[in-house]
Write a protein that holds these residues in place. Structure first.
Motif, PDB file in Angstrom:
ATOM      1  N   PRO A   1     -10.995  10.262   5.413  1.00  0.00           N
ATOM      2  CA  PRO A   1     -11.019   8.867   5.861  1.00  0.00           C
ATOM      3  C   PRO A   1     -11.289   7.875   4.735  1.00  0.00           C
ATOM      4  O   PRO A   1     -12.404   7.395   4.548  1.00  0.00           O
ATOM      5  N   VAL A   2     -10.230   7.568   3.960  1.00  0.00           N
ATOM      6  CA  VAL A   2     -10.309   6.561   2.906  1.00  0.00           C
ATOM      7  C   VAL A   2      -9.127   5.613   3.061  1.00  0.00           C
ATOM      8  O   VAL A   2      -8.138   5.926   3.719  1.00  0.00           O
ATOM      9  N   ARG A   3      -9.225   4.462   2.425  1.00  0.00           N
ATOM     10  CA  ARG A   3      -8.141   3.489   2.506  1.00  0.00           C
ATOM     11  C   ARG A   3      -6.979   3.888   1.599  1.00  0.00           C
ATOM     12  O   ARG A   3      -7.167   4.464   0.537  1.00  0.00           O
ATOM     13  N   SER A   4      -5.800   3.518   2.047  1.00  0.00           N
ATOM     14  CA  SER A   4      -4.603   3.755   1.247  1.00  0.00           C
ATOM     15  C   SER A   4      -4.623   2.880  -0.010  1.00  0.00           C
ATOM     16  O   SER A   4      -5.016   1.704   0.028  1.00  0.00           O
ATOM     17  N   ARG A   5      -4.226   3.452  -1.141  1.00  0.00           N
ATOM     18  CA  ARG A   5      -4.227   2.722  -2.407  1.00  0.00           C
ATOM     19  C   ARG A   5      -3.188   1.596  -2.392  1.00  0.00           C
ATOM     20  O   ARG A   5      -2.083   1.748  -1.860  1.00  0.00           O
ATOM     21  N   THR A   6      -3.519   0.466  -3.006  1.00  0.00           N
ATOM     22  CA  THR A   6      -2.591  -0.657  -3.170  1.00  0.00           C
ATOM     23  C   THR A   6      -1.897  -0.538  -4.520  1.00  0.00           C
ATOM     24  O   THR A   6      -2.540  -0.325  -5.552  1.00  0.00           O
TER      25      THR A   6
ATOM     26  N   TRP B   1      -5.560   9.618   1.566  1.00  0.00           N
ATOM     27  CA  TRP B   1      -5.768   8.962   2.852  1.00  0.00           C
ATOM     28  C   TRP B   1      -5.145   9.736   4.022  1.00  0.00           C
ATOM     29  O   TRP B   1      -5.380   9.405   5.188  1.00  0.00           O
TER      30      TRP B   1
ATOM     31  N   ALA C   1       0.518   3.544   2.075  1.00  0.00           N
ATOM     32  CA  ALA C   1       0.807   3.759   3.493  1.00  0.00           C
ATOM     33  C   ALA C   1       2.004   2.932   3.948  1.00  0.00           C
ATOM     34  O   ALA C   1       2.814   3.382   4.768  1.00  0.00           O
TER      35      ALA C   1
ATOM     36  N   THR D   1       0.840  -1.198   0.000  1.00  0.00           N
ATOM     37  CA  THR D   1       0.000   0.000   0.000  1.00  0.00           C
ATOM     38  C   THR D   1       0.879   1.253   0.000  1.00  0.00           C
ATOM     39  O   THR D   1       2.059   1.201   0.394  1.00  0.00           O
TER      40      THR D   1
END
Length: 405
Positions: free
Chosen positions: A232-237, A228, A192, A190
């Motif tokens: 509040p969103v998910r970290s990109r993969t 992110w 992150a 990710t």
């Protein structure tokens, strides 16, 4: 204390040149490890203080918290020699304490330079709120305040040998961050996860980093902190075919370096390849121009001309100063009508270069960050460069080319 004496001599030269009796230097609230903070530049202490600096005598530091006084005392016992004497380090950062410090130095009807009211570049941590300024002005009605930040910032651009050694350490921390970023950027990781590895490398190396930029994707023209970190969103993969790009901001001892790391997950798309060639050409042209006696504008024009001739566009400048950041800053937001969604926004004009007339001197540091967009595909490379009498010295290596993995 040699560096303290050098910086204080600069401050007093500024006062002499401008006919000032003192300075009021305001720092930004509670920041742990800033990269450019005029109060810290002169106090060598925690950020967020207000410094009353008379032309004659020693400055008084007004700290916002008693914690700062305790830290100074503990660190003095461990061998640190404070720049501000304990009896000149006062608790209380408000208009009443400013008045008290002015009274102690005979400045109640003086001509005083103020730092904190002028526009500054990104992360130049000195400002005074409107309400605080009203309070200070009310307490000191007979003081003539003069804006002096721009003049001091230009004086700060030329670094001492001691500062250069600090910058070299900081650039080495940036190189370690770059290594970690490249090693972590793989399909399945990710954003992150990559971010965490790069940040950890800074801290392990004894440096600091407040944040870094990361953007990824096969055709992502964006630059800035990832979504992110904003909402509040998910970290990109990450995926095969992505470009994973970053701007690193390590700091050490008040100095900053920057690295523009660009990793291709697999072979680059032909458009990215072309943009990478243009960016590298701009880097080489800029490096060749970066000589003592050359104006900043000559360097910036040479770099931007490479991108313009190739038909590219760009958001961020090709080059800007460091320490302080962006006192000198190149042309930016050029050709943004070529980005695919530009029509949904109001017209975006180019942002002119800043202080093009300044002549380069040995001891100046710059972020070389040549970037080129074709359509929505972007490449950004480059690291920190030091100007010396014998030519430019590259303090980074990894970020100066696209890395394919």
């Amino acid at each position: 204390m040699k560096e303290r004496d050098r910086r204080w001599a600069l401050a007093r030269k500024l006062m002499d040149d401008e006919g000032l009796d003192g300075l009021l230097v305001t720092g930004q609230a509670n920041r742990g490890a800033p990269n450019v903070a005029p109060d810290v530049y002169l106090s060598n202490d925690r950020a967020g203080g207000w410094l009353v600096f008379p032309r004659e005598g020693e400055p008084i530091l007004l700290s916002w918290s008693g914690l700062h006084l305790i830290c100074q005392a503990v660190e003095s016992k461990r061998g640190m020699t404070p720049w501000i004497r304990p009896d000149h380090h006062w608790l209380g950062r408000d208009a009443a304490m400013v008045k008290k410090a002015f009274e102690a130095n005979g400045l109640m009807s003086a001509r005083v330079g103020i730092i904190g009211l002028e526009p500054a570049g990104p992360r130049q941590e000195s400002f005074l709120s409107h309400s605080a300024w009203e309070s200070v002005s009310a307490e000191l009605p007979n003081v003539k305040f003069v804006h002096v930040w721009r003049r001091l910032a230009r004086m700060m651009l030329v670094k001492s040998q001691e500062e250069i050694e600090v910058i070299r350490h900081c650039a080495n921390a940036g190189e370690k961050m770059s290594e970690a970023f490249v090693a972590a950027a793989r399909p399945g990781m990710t954003e992150a996860g990559v971010y965490a590895q790069a940040m950890a490398a800074a801290f392990i190396g004894g440096a600091n980093s407040a944040a870094l930029i990361i953007q990824s994707g096969p055709d992502n023209p964006a630059w800035g902190f990832p979504d992110w970190l904003v909402r509040p969103v998910r970290s990109r993969t990450l995926d095969r075919g992505d470009l994973v790009q970053s701007e690193l901001f390590p700091t050490y001892g008040l100095m900053e370096t920057q690295q523009q790391v660009c990793v291709s997950l697999g072979k680059m798309h032909p458009v990215h390849q072309k943009a990478a060639e243009v960016a590298r050409e701009a880097y080489d042209v800029g490096l060749e121009k970066m000589r003592v006696g050359t104006t900043f504008g000559e360097v910036d024009d040479a770099m931007t001309d490479v991108v313009k001739r190739a038909g590219g566009w760009f958001v961020t400048p090709q080059i800007h100063s460091l320490n302080p950041i962006s006192v000198l800053s190149g042309l930016s937001t050029f050709g943004m009508e070529n980005f695919s969604d530009a029509g949904t926004y109001a017209p975006i004009p180019p942002k002119a270069a800043r202080n093009k007339e300044i002549v380069l001197q040995a001891g100046m540091t710059f972020a070389m960050e040549p970037n080129c967009h074709f359509g929505d595909r972007r490449i950004n490379i480059g690291g920190t460069v030091l100007v010396t009498q014998s030519g430019p010295v590259e303090l980074n290596a990894i970020a100066n080319h696209v890395v394919e993995v």
